[in-house]
Design an enzyme around this catalytic site. Structure first.
Site, PDB file in Angstrom:
ATOM      1  N   GLY A   1      47.057  26.896 -12.886  1.00 63.57           N
ATOM      2  CA  GLY A   1      47.079  25.369 -13.321  1.00 63.57           C
ATOM      3  C   GLY A   1      46.008  24.988 -14.206  1.00 63.57           C
ATOM      4  CB  THR A   2      42.241  26.002 -14.780  1.00 59.30           C
ATOM      5  OG1 THR A   2      42.187  25.562 -13.276  1.00 59.30           O
ATOM      6  CG2 THR A   2      41.122  25.763 -15.336  1.00 59.30           C
TER       7      THR A   2
ATOM      8  CB  THR B   1      43.817  32.869  -8.793  1.00 59.89           C
ATOM      9  OG1 THR B   1      44.568  32.641  -7.268  1.00 59.89           O
ATOM     10  CG2 THR B   1      44.324  34.012  -9.223  1.00 59.89           C
TER      11      THR B   1
ATOM     12  CG  ASP C   1      46.464  33.036  -3.618  1.00 59.76           C
ATOM     13  OD1 ASP C   1      45.574  33.161  -2.883  1.00 59.76           O
ATOM     14  OD2 ASP C   1      46.960  31.707  -3.769  1.00 59.76           O
TER      15      ASP C   1
ATOM     16  CG  MET D   1      43.734  31.494   1.464  1.00 59.24           C
ATOM     17  SD  MET D   1      42.474  30.734   0.407  1.00 59.24           S
ATOM     18  CE  MET D   1      41.910  29.295   1.157  1.00 59.24           C
ATOM     19  N   GLY D   2      47.331  33.469   0.117  1.00 54.28           N
ATOM     20  CA  GLY D   2      48.123  33.781  -0.586  1.00 54.28           C
ATOM     21  C   GLY D   2      49.562  32.891  -0.534  1.00 54.28           C
ATOM     22  NE  ARG D   3      48.593  26.650  -3.030  1.00 50.10           N
ATOM     23  CZ  ARG D   3      47.801  26.206  -3.968  1.00 50.10           C
ATOM     24  NH1 ARG D   3      48.055  26.847  -5.133  1.00 50.10           N
ATOM     25  NH2 ARG D   3      46.881  25.649  -3.466  1.00 50.10           N
TER      26      ARG D   3
ATOM     27  CG  MET E   1      35.043  31.572   7.505  1.00 57.25           C
ATOM     28  SD  MET E   1      35.128  32.099   9.284  1.00 57.25           S
ATOM     29  CE  MET E   1      33.782  32.975   8.958  1.00 57.25           C
TER      30      MET E   1
HETATM   31  N1  ADP Z   1      50.546  21.982 -15.823  1.00 54.75           N
HETATM   32  C1  ADP Z   1      49.487  21.549 -16.044  1.00 54.75           C
HETATM   33  N2  ADP Z   1      48.970  21.169 -17.149  1.00 54.75           N
HETATM   34  C2  ADP Z   1      47.712  20.560 -17.305  1.00 54.75           C
HETATM   35  N3  ADP Z   1      46.807  20.784 -16.187  1.00 54.75           N
HETATM   36  C3  ADP Z   1      47.342  21.380 -15.073  1.00 54.75           C
HETATM   37  C4  ADP Z   1      48.329  21.698 -14.815  1.00 54.75           C
HETATM   38  N4  ADP Z   1      48.391  22.297 -13.565  1.00 54.75           N
HETATM   39  C5  ADP Z   1      47.114  22.111 -13.122  1.00 54.75           C
HETATM   40  N5  ADP Z   1      46.308  21.387 -13.894  1.00 54.75           N
HETATM   41  C6  ADP Z   1      45.016  21.210 -13.787  1.00 54.75           C
HETATM   42  O1  ADP Z   1      44.329  22.410 -13.504  1.00 54.75           O
HETATM   43  C7  ADP Z   1      43.270  22.036 -12.441  1.00 54.75           C
HETATM   44  C8  ADP Z   1      43.342  23.160 -11.315  1.00 54.75           C
HETATM   45  O2  ADP Z   1      44.807  23.337 -10.878  1.00 54.75           O
HETATM   46  P1  ADP Z   1      45.178  23.801  -9.567  1.00 54.75           P
HETATM   47  O3  ADP Z   1      46.587  24.155  -9.510  1.00 54.75           O
HETATM   48  O4  ADP Z   1      44.406  22.952  -8.656  1.00 54.75           O
HETATM   49  O5  ADP Z   1      44.082  25.310  -9.343  1.00 54.75           O
HETATM   50  P2  ADP Z   1      44.224  26.715 -10.156  1.00 54.75           P
HETATM   51  O6  ADP Z   1      43.893  26.486 -11.610  1.00 54.75           O
HETATM   52  O7  ADP Z   1      43.317  27.420  -9.564  1.00 54.75           O
HETATM   53  O8  ADP Z   1      46.031  26.978 -10.111  1.00 54.75           O
HETATM   54  C9  ADP Z   1      43.335  20.603 -11.897  1.00 54.75           C
HETATM   55  O9  ADP Z   1      42.359  20.101 -12.674  1.00 54.75           O
HETATM   56  C10 ADP Z   1      44.847  20.252 -12.641  1.00 54.75           C
HETATM   57  O10 ADP Z   1      44.807  18.966 -13.181  1.00 54.75           O
HETATM   58  O1  FBP Z   2      42.625  23.767   0.466  1.00 56.22           O
HETATM   59  P1  FBP Z   2      42.428  24.101  -1.105  1.00 56.22           P
HETATM   60  O2  FBP Z   2      41.054  23.967  -1.713  1.00 56.22           O
HETATM   61  O3  FBP Z   2      43.442  23.286  -1.767  1.00 56.22           O
HETATM   62  O4  FBP Z   2      42.860  25.496  -1.177  1.00 56.22           O
HETATM   63  C1  FBP Z   2      43.861  26.148  -0.649  1.00 56.22           C
HETATM   64  C2  FBP Z   2      44.668  26.984  -1.652  1.00 56.22           C
HETATM   65  O5  FBP Z   2      44.000  27.747  -2.622  1.00 56.22           O
HETATM   66  C3  FBP Z   2      44.119  29.204  -2.884  1.00 56.22           C
HETATM   67  O6  FBP Z   2      43.062  29.894  -2.609  1.00 56.22           O
HETATM   68  C4  FBP Z   2      44.491  29.359  -4.501  1.00 56.22           C
HETATM   69  O7  FBP Z   2      44.124  28.390  -4.932  1.00 56.22           O
HETATM   70  P2  FBP Z   2      43.991  28.254  -6.542  1.00 56.22           P
HETATM   71  O8  FBP Z   2      45.324  27.777  -7.026  1.00 56.22           O
HETATM   72  O9  FBP Z   2      43.045  27.450  -7.182  1.00 56.22           O
HETATM   73  O10 FBP Z   2      43.807  29.861  -7.111  1.00 56.22           O
HETATM   74  C5  FBP Z   2      45.385  29.240  -1.840  1.00 56.22           C
HETATM   75  O11 FBP Z   2      45.433  30.513  -1.502  1.00 56.22           O
HETATM   76  C6  FBP Z   2      45.234  28.083  -0.897  1.00 56.22           C
HETATM   77  O12 FBP Z   2      46.771  27.913  -0.658  1.00 56.22           O
HETATM   78 MG    MG Z   3      47.054  27.997  -8.742  1.00 60.51          MG
END
Ligand code: ADP
Ligand code: FBP
Ligand code: MG
Length: 517
Positions: free
Chosen positions: A238-239, A265, A267, A310-312, A424
């Site tokens: 997402g980031t 990540t 995962d 973990m592991g979505r 943890m």
């Molecule tokens: N498709 C997207 N476009 C722009 N920003 C995004 C998108 N998906 C997630 N983000 C932003 O990235 C940040 C982290 O996303 P998140 O999915 O929670 O974690 P991760 O980056 O670990 O997958 C959040 O602040 C979110 O608003």
């Molecule tokens: O409870 P939170 O902070 O939303 O995080 C839970 C999720 O974060 C994860 O560790 C993955 O997170 P990211 O998408 O940020 O990499 C998943 O395995 C888990 O489902």
């Molecule tokens: Mg993610």
């Protein structure tokens, strides 16, 4: 050093791949790399951008070589001056055989090839470049961490700060607090080597994090207002999508701002790179929970231990933790559907193992069996602030199902121990090997940004660090391939059922997997 490409090294665009760019550097200026002062006048005006390779007769050679290159600031700021890299006068690098990576050095995405297979996709090799596009006293960097936690984030922060400072003399480094929304809603903090000196010994993120809150326009306004010209973004898929939007907006506004993504990540689901930082630490820490489950269940009669990890969408932690432990009887991951009842089902397997050994341990990735859980619990489709689906607790559900089956149907008392160590595992500091890995990631990101690359993610591809276009890592997610030998190794080690009955169970899914192989 002659950096020109010989005609035999001219490299074609391969037709099977869409929108590939080939880059070929013209001869760089010749200068004695160890003798120049890096803070001197601009070395050359730009001339750092690629052109499409052609052989002398004007045709494109066709050996299937493809370079997936990353954007460079001179793509949209062609007059940008460059300077000699300060590392050339660094004592630490004084006797390094090749201080700088060559512009034509690339890293192959696929290393197992056949003699006549096309050369395939390559990425620009990461590392210090001969020219940089920022003077050390003009660079103003910022670091932000987004998404869930992962062991090693603090090491990456520390090494970006220390790397910028010690290798490039950059002192102006800001910490953005609390993820993307911190750009426009929080004060920044000044980061110095002293401030970050021992943060790598702590878990979590020194800068704090958040989900949601990505507002490209507000973020870039803020970058512009603060005069930031290097943005280091640590986060997951997402980031990285957010980082790609920031980098596009920066380009649209014509700003001299390098945007570097460092993939994070737990995962391990980020495509292209070998593995994500913190993953090894997580697998190691998971052993403690598995050991605890094993000790508990082997000390009682008919003990069944369930450990949720973990592991979505991908079961890498569960798979590697299972393989490492050898105390696990069954591993369930999101990629491999399973079933409970009937021949070849989980209940039958649990019963067999209890009869054989008197106990058993199941390792479960949190994203496994979500369809079954939702059938039983009529859930509302909830999402987190970033839009990620909130998962139902498959661990609790499975413990309940197994208990119910053995008590009500089999009239057999079992001792259920359910362990959920997920947070943890995520909250600990990184282990030694992840620390080293985090350092390399941080330094590669710093070298790339200083060299004027932008819109890139850094990471190891076949053990060599490379600059990868952000879009390339966000297009797909890395998942466990059931048709790969690694999953077969796991099945062979646990002797669990594969749950895959091609005709009756999930023919479509298996066929898809097989066709991908
Ligand atoms: N498709 C997207 N476009 C722009 N920003 C995004 C998108 N998906 C997630 N983000 C932003 O990235 C940040 C982290 O996303 P998140 O999915 O929670 O974690 P991760 O980056 O670990 O997958 C959040 O602040 C979110 O608003
Ligand atoms: O409870 P939170 O902070 O939303 O995080 C839970 C999720 O974060 C994860 O560790 C993955 O997170 P990211 O998408 O940020 O990499 C998943 O395995 C888990 O489902
Ligand atoms: Mg993610």
């Amino acid at each position: 050093m002659d950096l020109s490409l010989s005609s035999s090294s001219l490299i074609p665009i391969s037709t099977p791949f869409k929108s590939r760019t080939f880059t070929h550097y013209p001869n760089p200026p010749s200068f004695n790399s160890k003798s120049r002062n890096f803070q001197s006048k601009p070395l050359i005006s730009h001339q750092n951008r690629p052109f499409r390779a052609q052989s002398s007769n004007g045709t494109t050679p066709n050996d299937g070589f493809v370079l997936e290159d990353v954007p460079h600031l001179t793509d949209f700021l062609p007059a940008l001056p460059s300077y000699p890299n300060p590392l050339q006068s660094s004592k630490a690098y004084a006797i390094v055989r090749e201080t700088f990576v060559r512009p034509e050095d690339v890293v192959a995405q696929k290393i197992v090839v056949q003699r006549d297979s096309p050369r395939g996709i390559h990425f620009r090799r990461a590392g210090p470049q001969e020219k940089v596009y920022f003077k050390s006293d003009e660079a103003r960097a910022c670091i932000v961490t987004c998404g869930g936690l992962c062991p090693g984030i603090n090491t990456v922060i520390r090494e970006i700060v220390c790397g910028l400072n010690s290798m490039y003399g950059v002192e102006d480094i800001l910490g953005i607090q609390g993820g993307y929304r911190g750009f426009y809603s929080k004060n920044t903090i000044k980061l110095t080597p002293k401030v970050v000196n021992d943060i790598h010994k702590r878990g979590g993120t020194f800068l704090r994090t958040s989900r949601g809150g990505h507002d490209t326009s507000k973020i870039v306004d803020n970058i512009q207002d603060r005069g930031i010209n290097q943005v280091y973004i640590i986060g997951g898929d997402g980031t990285q999508k957010g980082a790609a939007l920031i980098s596009k907006e920066v380009e649209k506004r014509g700003l001299q701002v390098s945007v570097a993504g460092i993939p994070k990540t737990i995962d391990n689901d980020i495509a292209v790179i070998d593995k994500s930082f913190g993953f090894d630490t997580a697998v190691e820490e998971a052993q403690r929970a598995i050991n605890a489950a094993h000790v508990e269940v082997e000390s009682v009669e008919n003990g069944v231990g369930i450990v949720k990890l973990m592991g979505r969408y991908s079961g890498f932690i569960a798979m590697y933790a299972t393989l490492a432990s050898r105390d696990v009887d069954c591993c369930l991951i999101p990629e491999s559907p399973f079933y409970l009842e009937g021949r070849g089902g989980l209940f039958e397997f649990v019963e067999e193992r209890l009869k054989e050994n008197g106990h058993m341990v199941i390792v479960l990735a949190e994203g496994a069996g979500q369809d079954y859980v939702s059938q039983d619990s009529h859930p509302v489709d909830e999402k987190d602030a970033s839009g990620n689906r909130l998962l139902l607790d498959v661990g609790l559900w499975l413990s309940h199902k197994i208990k119910e089956h053995f008590t009500d149907v089999k009239k057999m008392a079992i001792n259920m121990k359910y362990i959920d160590p997920t947070y943890m595992i995520r909250a600990i500091p990184s282990n030694a090997s992840d620390n080293v890995y985090c350092t390399l990631l941080a330094h590669s990101a710093v070298h790339g940004a200083m060299a004027g690359y932008t819109g890139f993610t850094v990471g190891p591809v076949n053990s060599r660090h490379a600059y990868i276009p952000i879009s390339h890592v966000t297009e797909t997610q890395n998942t466990v391939k059931l048709t790969d030998r690694m999953w077969a190794r796991l099945l062979a080690s646990t002797n669990q059922p594969s749950f895959l009955n091609r005709d009756e169970v999930i023919p479509e899914k298996v066929d898809q997997e097989l066709s991908k192989a």
